[in-house]
Design a protein around this motif. Structure first.
Motif, PDB file in Angstrom:
ATOM      1  N   HIS A  76       0.849  -1.189   0.000  1.00  0.00           N
ATOM      2  CA  HIS A  76       0.000   0.000   0.000  1.00  0.00           C
ATOM      3  C   HIS A  76       0.881   1.234   0.000  1.00  0.00           C
ATOM      4  CE1 HIS A  76       1.133   0.300   4.204  1.00  0.00           C
ATOM      5  NE2 HIS A  76       0.417   1.411   4.362  1.00  0.00           N
ATOM      6  N   HIS A  98       0.207  -1.415  -6.281  1.00  0.00           N
ATOM      7  CA  HIS A  98      -1.043  -0.699  -6.499  1.00  0.00           C
ATOM      8  C   HIS A  98      -0.793   0.662  -7.136  1.00  0.00           C
ATOM      9  CE1 HIS A  98      -2.120  -3.525  -3.208  1.00  0.00           C
ATOM     10  NE2 HIS A  98      -3.243  -3.597  -3.870  1.00  0.00           N
ATOM     11  N   THR A 157      -5.136  -9.619 -12.776  1.00  0.00           N
ATOM     12  CA  THR A 157      -3.917  -8.978 -12.272  1.00  0.00           C
ATOM     13  C   THR A 157      -2.708  -9.899 -12.380  1.00  0.00           C
ATOM     14  OG1 THR A 157      -4.311  -9.750 -10.005  1.00  0.00           O
ATOM     15  CG2 THR A 157      -5.245  -7.616 -10.613  1.00  0.00           C
ATOM     16  N   LYS A 295      -8.336  -4.296  -7.500  1.00  0.00           N
ATOM     17  CA  LYS A 295      -7.232  -3.436  -7.939  1.00  0.00           C
ATOM     18  C   LYS A 295      -7.330  -3.075  -9.418  1.00  0.00           C
ATOM     19  CE  LYS A 295      -3.134  -5.050  -8.903  1.00  0.00           C
ATOM     20  NZ  LYS A 295      -1.777  -5.631  -8.831  1.00  0.00           N
TER      21      LYS A 295
END
Length: 308
Positions: A76, A98, A157, A295
């Motif tokens: 994060h 991310h 992803t 995401k």
């Protein structure tokens, strides 16, 4: 030597917990004093992983400035997803996969963000670059993180790099990926004994076009196990909207067997979800066909819609 801490985002998932532990192992092998900690309760999937590999969960913390001056972030970067007093410490390193949003520092730092399916994939390369061997146990944790974030390679992803590295980690850990991975995902997808707050445990807050949005997600083997409790779930969602001043609370319920989701949405901006996916909410519920990744298939699309 000054001690430091490493942690992932609030409401931690398997990648956040396992990558923090792996990062700490990497840094300790380089002579640094560092501890992996967590910012929330362990979910059932992560609990299965830690129990399987006989690893103790990282210590729970609510603040960090009272303990250390420097921290590292994994999985994060957005401040609202991090520890409450993140502004009171110096972030010296970020390892993430991310988007980058509302993140700035006063001093230079090591920042590594790659468009891969999992933070652990990046960490594997860092171990290799430093010539440091990954222990059997840590390899198992890192493999679990990749399986979790890529839904056993089924998520959009997932990259070829994730899969290649996961199989290398499986060899080190001595597990068969498909068998272990399905057992692990099913452990996390059993929602029959979860409380409503536990159903909404994997939630992240985002700033989108001046609006405050929280997106929760849970994996299931039958979405009816959640929808049968919709009244209770919506009561908790409404409370969080009021407490946090949210414009939208979106709960994505993902079926790991069909690779589809259903959404429950509340707030003043539910029309943004309808516009994003071409759906109409009926009783606050709408299907999200083929959507499994927050995401890649939720956050970017909603961010674009909110910006219009």
């Amino acid at each position: 030597m000054t001690k430091s801490l490493v942690f992932g985002h609030k409401n931690p998932d398997t990648d956040t917990i396992c990558s923090a532990i792996a990062y700490a192992e990497l840094k300790k092998a380089q002579g640094q004093e560092i501890e992996a900690v967590r910012l929330g309760e362990i979910n059932s999937e992560t609990a299965f992983v830690l129990d399987y590999f006989k690893v103790e969960a990282p210590r729970l913390v609510e603040t960090v400035a009272n303990e250390v001056k420097t921290v590292s972030l994994v999985d994060h970067n957005e401040k609202q997803q991090s520890v409450a007093d993140i502004a009171d410490v110096t972030v010296v390193e970020v390892i993430d996969h991310h988007r980058i949003a509302n993140f700035e520092t006063a001093d230079p730092l090591y920042y590594r963000a790659e468009p891969v399916g999992c933070t652990a994939t990046i960490l594997f390369k860092m171990f290799q670059e430093k010539g440091i061997d990954i222990s059997k146990t840590t390899a198992g944790l890192m493999l679990s993180a990749i399986i979790s974030d890529t839904l056993l390679y089924q998520s959009p992803t997932c990259t070829p790099e994730d899969k290649e590295i996961a199989e290398k980690l499986a060899a080190i850990a001595g597990v068969e990926t498909a068998t272990y991975g399905l057992e692990m995902l099913k452990a996390g997808a059993d929602v029959t004994t979860k409380t409503v707050p536990e159903l909404l445990l994997d939630a992240k807050e985002f700033e989108m076009g001046g609006s405050k949005v929280e997106i929760a997600q849970i994996n299931v083997v039958d979405e009816k196990d959640v929808l049968v409790r919709q009244t209770e779930v919506e009561a908790e969602m409404s409370k969080r909207i009021a407490d946090k001043g949210l414009d939208l609370y979106l709960f994505v319920v993902t079926n790991i067997l069909t690779n589809d989701s259903v959404a429950i949405a509340l707030g003043s901006k539910t029309d943004k979800v309808e516009a994003a996916y071409g759906v109409v909410f009926a009783a606050n519920v709408a299907p999200l066909a083929g959507v499994v990744s927050r995401k890649k298939q939720v956050v970017p699309i909603l961010t674009e819609i909110f910006a219009k």
